[in-house]
Design a protein around this motif. Structure first.
Motif, PDB file in Angstrom:
ATOM      1  N   PRO A   8      10.608 -16.155  25.507  1.00 18.14           N
ATOM      2  CA  PRO A   8      11.121 -16.231  24.133  1.00 18.14           C
ATOM      3  C   PRO A   8      10.085 -15.873  23.059  1.00 18.14           C
ATOM      4  O   PRO A   8      10.423 -15.260  22.054  1.00 18.14           O
ATOM      5  CB  PRO A   8      11.554 -17.696  24.018  1.00 18.14           C
ATOM      6  CG  PRO A   8      11.970 -18.054  25.412  1.00 18.14           C
ATOM      7  CD  PRO A   8      11.002 -17.330  26.316  1.00 18.14           C
ATOM      8  N   ASP A 175      14.057  -8.136  24.615  1.00 18.19           N
ATOM      9  CA  ASP A 175      15.286  -8.544  23.929  1.00 18.19           C
ATOM     10  C   ASP A 175      15.863  -7.427  23.069  1.00 18.19           C
ATOM     11  O   ASP A 175      17.062  -7.405  22.803  1.00 18.19           O
ATOM     12  CB  ASP A 175      15.005  -9.744  23.017  1.00 18.19           C
ATOM     13  CG  ASP A 175      14.880 -11.034  23.793  1.00 18.19           C
ATOM     14  OD1 ASP A 175      15.309 -11.067  24.961  1.00 18.19           O
ATOM     15  OD2 ASP A 175      14.357 -12.008  23.233  1.00 18.19           O
ATOM     16  N   ARG A 176      15.012  -6.523  22.584  1.00 23.13           N
ATOM     17  CA  ARG A 176      15.480  -5.457  21.686  1.00 23.13           C
ATOM     18  C   ARG A 176      14.863  -4.131  22.082  1.00 23.13           C
ATOM     19  O   ARG A 176      13.724  -4.063  22.530  1.00 23.13           O
ATOM     20  CB  ARG A 176      15.028  -5.727  20.238  1.00 23.13           C
ATOM     21  CG  ARG A 176      15.364  -7.048  19.687  1.00 23.13           C
ATOM     22  CD  ARG A 176      14.717  -7.203  18.308  1.00 23.13           C
ATOM     23  NE  ARG A 176      15.523  -6.583  17.283  1.00 23.13           N
ATOM     24  CZ  ARG A 176      16.542  -7.188  16.698  1.00 23.13           C
ATOM     25  NH1 ARG A 176      16.881  -8.408  17.028  1.00 23.13           N
ATOM     26  NH2 ARG A 176      17.242  -6.571  15.764  1.00 23.13           N
ATOM     27  N   ARG A 185      20.262  -4.850  21.204  1.00 26.79           N
ATOM     28  CA  ARG A 185      19.792  -6.231  21.323  1.00 26.79           C
ATOM     29  C   ARG A 185      20.617  -6.964  22.366  1.00 26.79           C
ATOM     30  O   ARG A 185      21.692  -6.519  22.746  1.00 26.79           O
ATOM     31  CB  ARG A 185      19.906  -6.953  19.970  1.00 26.79           C
ATOM     32  CG  ARG A 185      21.342  -6.963  19.424  1.00 26.79           C
ATOM     33  CD  ARG A 185      21.565  -8.084  18.432  1.00 26.79           C
ATOM     34  NE  ARG A 185      22.888  -7.986  17.821  1.00 26.79           N
ATOM     35  CZ  ARG A 185      24.017  -8.404  18.393  1.00 26.79           C
ATOM     36  NH1 ARG A 185      23.996  -8.930  19.620  1.00 26.79           N
ATOM     37  NH2 ARG A 185      25.186  -8.280  17.786  1.00 26.79           N
ATOM     38  N   ARG A 186      20.070  -8.087  22.830  1.00 30.02           N
ATOM     39  CA  ARG A 186      20.841  -8.860  23.802  1.00 30.02           C
ATOM     40  C   ARG A 186      22.156  -9.303  23.176  1.00 30.02           C
ATOM     41  O   ARG A 186      22.209  -9.692  22.012  1.00 30.02           O
ATOM     42  CB  ARG A 186      20.051 -10.091  24.253  1.00 30.02           C
ATOM     43  CG  ARG A 186      19.072  -9.772  25.356  1.00 30.02           C
ATOM     44  CD  ARG A 186      18.290 -10.969  25.803  1.00 30.02           C
ATOM     45  NE  ARG A 186      19.094 -11.954  26.500  1.00 30.02           N
ATOM     46  CZ  ARG A 186      18.585 -12.915  27.261  1.00 30.02           C
ATOM     47  NH1 ARG A 186      17.278 -13.011  27.413  1.00 30.02           N
ATOM     48  NH2 ARG A 186      19.365 -13.790  27.863  1.00 30.02           N
ATOM     49  N   PRO A 228      20.159 -13.890  32.366  1.00 30.38           N
ATOM     50  CA  PRO A 228      19.219 -14.834  32.978  1.00 30.38           C
ATOM     51  C   PRO A 228      19.196 -14.773  34.503  1.00 30.38           C
ATOM     52  O   PRO A 228      18.179 -15.094  35.103  1.00 30.38           O
ATOM     53  CB  PRO A 228      19.705 -16.203  32.495  1.00 30.38           C
ATOM     54  CG  PRO A 228      21.107 -15.995  32.080  1.00 30.38           C
ATOM     55  CD  PRO A 228      21.228 -14.569  31.631  1.00 30.38           C
TER      56      PRO A 228
ATOM     57  N   MET B   1      15.383 -12.476  18.051  1.00 32.86           N
ATOM     58  CA  MET B   1      16.684 -13.017  18.478  1.00 32.86           C
ATOM     59  C   MET B   1      16.729 -13.083  19.999  1.00 32.86           C
ATOM     60  O   MET B   1      16.720 -12.090  20.676  1.00 32.86           O
ATOM     61  CB  MET B   1      17.780 -12.088  17.969  1.00 32.86           C
ATOM     62  CG  MET B   1      19.157 -12.669  17.883  1.00 32.86           C
ATOM     63  SD  MET B   1      20.038 -13.021  19.407  1.00 32.86           S
ATOM     64  CE  MET B   1      19.941 -11.473  20.273  1.00 32.86           C
ATOM     65  N   THR B   2      16.732 -14.259  20.510  1.00 27.76           N
ATOM     66  CA  THR B   2      16.890 -14.405  21.949  1.00 27.76           C
ATOM     67  C   THR B   2      18.071 -15.317  22.205  1.00 27.76           C
ATOM     68  O   THR B   2      18.233 -16.317  21.519  1.00 27.76           O
ATOM     69  CB  THR B   2      15.635 -15.031  22.574  1.00 27.76           C
ATOM     70  OG1 THR B   2      14.534 -14.198  22.277  1.00 27.76           O
ATOM     71  CG2 THR B   2      15.765 -15.147  24.071  1.00 27.76           C
ATOM     72  N   VAL B   3      18.896 -14.925  23.147  1.00 25.14           N
ATOM     73  CA  VAL B   3      19.954 -15.827  23.577  1.00 25.14           C
ATOM     74  C   VAL B   3      19.308 -16.831  24.515  1.00 25.14           C
ATOM     75  O   VAL B   3      18.891 -16.485  25.608  1.00 25.14           O
ATOM     76  CB  VAL B   3      21.072 -15.072  24.311  1.00 25.14           C
ATOM     77  CG1 VAL B   3      22.122 -16.038  24.811  1.00 25.14           C
ATOM     78  CG2 VAL B   3      21.697 -14.058  23.378  1.00 25.14           C
ATOM     79  N   VAL B   4      19.144 -18.038  24.057  1.00 25.50           N
ATOM     80  CA  VAL B   4      18.467 -19.033  24.875  1.00 25.50           C
ATOM     81  C   VAL B   4      19.498 -19.775  25.715  1.00 25.50           C
ATOM     82  O   VAL B   4      20.468 -20.301  25.185  1.00 25.50           O
ATOM     83  CB  VAL B   4      17.667 -20.007  24.002  1.00 25.50           C
ATOM     84  CG1 VAL B   4      16.968 -21.035  24.864  1.00 25.50           C
ATOM     85  CG2 VAL B   4      16.655 -19.248  23.170  1.00 25.50           C
ATOM     86  N   PHE B   5      19.273 -19.748  26.988  1.00 22.95           N
ATOM     87  CA  PHE B   5      20.150 -20.479  27.885  1.00 22.95           C
ATOM     88  C   PHE B   5      19.530 -21.839  28.128  1.00 22.95           C
ATOM     89  O   PHE B   5      18.594 -21.961  28.903  1.00 22.95           O
ATOM     90  CB  PHE B   5      20.313 -19.725  29.201  1.00 22.95           C
ATOM     91  CG  PHE B   5      21.277 -18.602  29.090  1.00 22.95           C
ATOM     92  CD1 PHE B   5      20.915 -17.440  28.440  1.00 22.95           C
ATOM     93  CD2 PHE B   5      22.548 -18.700  29.612  1.00 22.95           C
ATOM     94  CE1 PHE B   5      21.811 -16.393  28.318  1.00 22.95           C
ATOM     95  CE2 PHE B   5      23.445 -17.662  29.502  1.00 22.95           C
ATOM     96  CZ  PHE B   5      23.081 -16.503  28.849  1.00 22.95           C
ATOM     97  N   THR B  57      27.181 -19.022  34.331  1.00 23.99           N
ATOM     98  CA  THR B  57      25.914 -19.041  33.593  1.00 23.99           C
ATOM     99  C   THR B  57      26.152 -18.680  32.125  1.00 23.99           C
ATOM    100  O   THR B  57      25.658 -19.357  31.218  1.00 23.99           O
ATOM    101  CB  THR B  57      24.928 -18.060  34.243  1.00 23.99           C
ATOM    102  OG1 THR B  57      24.771 -18.428  35.613  1.00 23.99           O
ATOM    103  CG2 THR B  57      23.579 -18.099  33.561  1.00 23.99           C
TER     104      THR B  57
END
Lengths: 343, 175
Positions: A8, A175-176, A185-186, A228, B1-5, B57
């Motif tokens: 992150p 991520d980008r 982007r994700r 993930p 921007m990260t999609v955090v799981f 998930t």
């Protein structure tokens, strides 16, 4: 190839001799008193950096340097194998002002996952001198257990920790990605509404669906969940001035598929004919080849999807009639040109 | 921007509830291809099972809750899935469980179900949870009964057809 890993807040990237100034600065600033990360002069710092690079060549694993979002090197982490030592160790160092922020733990999880998945270490281990309290504390935070006490070739007896798998593979794509007109982007939950609108249209007939329970929600969750589980996945295609998701493009590999895919869809016909997908796909494909180390990939295309076929051909992909398809549903398999390095 | 799981880990006496991962897939494929999966949307192909794994998930990112993989603490073995599930088409938050081959008859579904339900009540602040159970699935009804749930009504799901809704005791009733 030394892979790049993403967390992150950090990028774990290959060390090069261009990092010498950063390494000299680290060895001037370090407050560690004993071992490999205690103070050294410039010649000593250079020797360490050369050792980092050489380790990758000799062992196929080694140290990454940690970059923050600004691109500054804040430390390093990786799997070291000191000369004459019997096995690898997770090791890390941080500039003093980068300590206490959870960076070592964040980077270590990516290193452990990579070490397990790609280097085949089961388990990934770490060991340290008894007095090295920060390293012991990190091993504990990572859920490590002491599996034995071992005397090493340097005469020092250390606890050896086994580190549990962090649950998910290391992220292998950023991520980008940026192109001239687009940001890739994700995908994120807010894109679900646009995807739901797309699935309600005839345009979605070309998308592979699950015959069992095919809903926009489930299809979208599948795309989000691919990231993930694999460490990469489809990117949302957005214009630089507008975060709205127009469709997606990216490396895609459901378990059980015959080979890796580059996939794409544009959801609204109004966004067609502008070259967006081609622009996005070219950047994505180059990045995927570089980051994932793939030597080939295909696109599975619905037999009636003339636009997608034309795009595949513009991207230099060619029909491969001998290639397997994901299941019994017929589709065209277009094979992309191999990465330049492998041609 | 990260999609955090953010998939929290839970522990019970004998189980670890953790994020699903790819190593679980071969075991899931075996279960979902088998006759035992007939009450939970099966039998499924390997590709459908992958979709299930990835969808479960991604559900965490969309809803903030989801289903965990169950690991037997003593052996580290993946033995099933359990958790909170609310995709489109579901009437409300559902507590569900699937046990892989060889993991039944040990009380694992009840143990994991209680932990997942406690997460819904305590961490998420929910006040009610249902389980949706296929009419012939006596094993799952026995688990629901052990968890204190009771049959409430029938529900017609657009894909899965008629299922029974079992309602769990409220947080107060469990105190």
């Amino acid at each position: 190839m030394i892979p790049t890993l993403y967390t992150p807040r950090l990028t774990l990237r290959a060390p090069t001799m261009a990092d010498l100034d950063a390494m000299i600065a680290f060895y001037e600033a370090t407050e560690v008193e004993v071992g490999g990360y205690a103070k050294r002069d410039a010649a000593g710092a250079k020797a360490v950096l050369e050792g980092f690079i050489e380790s990758w060549e000799r062992h196929g694993h080694g140290m990454w340097l940690l970059e923050n979002a600004k691109g500054d090197v804040i430390g390093g982490a990786g799997l070291g194998l000191p000369d004459g030592f019997p096995h690898h160790e997770l090791t890390w160092f941080l500039f003093p002002d980068a300590q206490g922020k959870g960076y070592a733990s964040e980077a270590s999880k990516a290193v452990i996952a990579w070490g397990h998945d790609e280097a085949g270490f089961d388990p990934v281990m770490t060991y340290m001198r008894d007095e090295n309290a920060p390293a012991r504390a990190l091993a504990a935070r990572l859920g490590g257990n002491v599996i034995r006490r071992e005397t090493f070739p340097d005469g020092v007896t250390r606890d050896v920790f086994a580190l549990p798998y962090p649950g998910q593979p290391a992220q292998r794509m950023p991520d980008r990605l940026e192109t001239e007109r687009l940001t890739l982007r994700r995908p994120k939950p807010a894109d679900l509404d646009a995807f739901t609108a797309f699935v309600a249209t005839d345009r979605s007939i070309y998308v592979r669906k699950d015959a069992k329970a095919s809903t926009a929600f489930r299809g979208f969750a599948h795309i989000l969940g691919h990231w993930p589980i694999r460490g990469y996945g489809l990117y949302a295609i957005t214009r630089k001035d507008d975060d709205a998701c127009m469709g997606w493009v990216g490396p895609f590999f459901p378990e059980g598929w015959p080979e890796h895919e580059f996939g794409w869809h544009i959801w609204d016909a109004a966004n067609e004919g502008k070259g967006y997908v081609r622009e996005a796909a070219e950047t994505m494909r180059a990045a995927a080849y570089q980051n994932l180390g793939w030597s080939t990939a295909v696109s599975y295309i619905h037999l009636d999807n003339a636009r997608s076929i034309a795009l595949a051909e513009r991207l230099g992909a060619v029909l491969d009639e001998s290639a397997a398809t994901p299941d019994d549903d017929p589709c065209f398999v277009y094979r992309h040109p191999a990465p330049e390095a492998k041609q | 921007m990260t999609v955090v799981f953010q998939i929290p880990e839970l522990e019970t006496d004998r189980l670890r509830l953790r994020a699903p991962h790819l190593d679980d897939w071969p075991v899931m494929c075996e279960f979902f291809a088998s006759d035992r999966a007939k009450f939970v949307g099966g039998p499924m192909t390997a590709e459908q099972t992958w979709r299930g794994l990835a969808t479960e998930t991604g559900h965490w990112a969309l809803r903030g809750f989801g289903r965990w993989a169950l690991e037997e603490k003593a052996t580290g073995k993946f033995i099933g899935n359990c958790g909170l599930w609310e995709p489109d088409g579901f009437p409300e938050m559902e507590l569900g469980w699937d046990l892989m081959a060889g993991a039944t008859g040990k009380g694992y579904a009840t143990e994991a179900g209680a932990a997942a339900r406690a997460h819904a009540y305590n961490a998420l602040g929910r006040t009610t949870v249902i389980s949706m159970i296929a009419p012939g699935n006596d094993g799952s009804k026995a688990v629901a009964t052990r968890l204190g749930a009771a049959f409430e009504k029938m529900f017609s799901h657009v894909t899965f057809g008629d299922v029974e809704i079992w309602r769990h005791p409220t947080p107060e009733a469990l105190k």
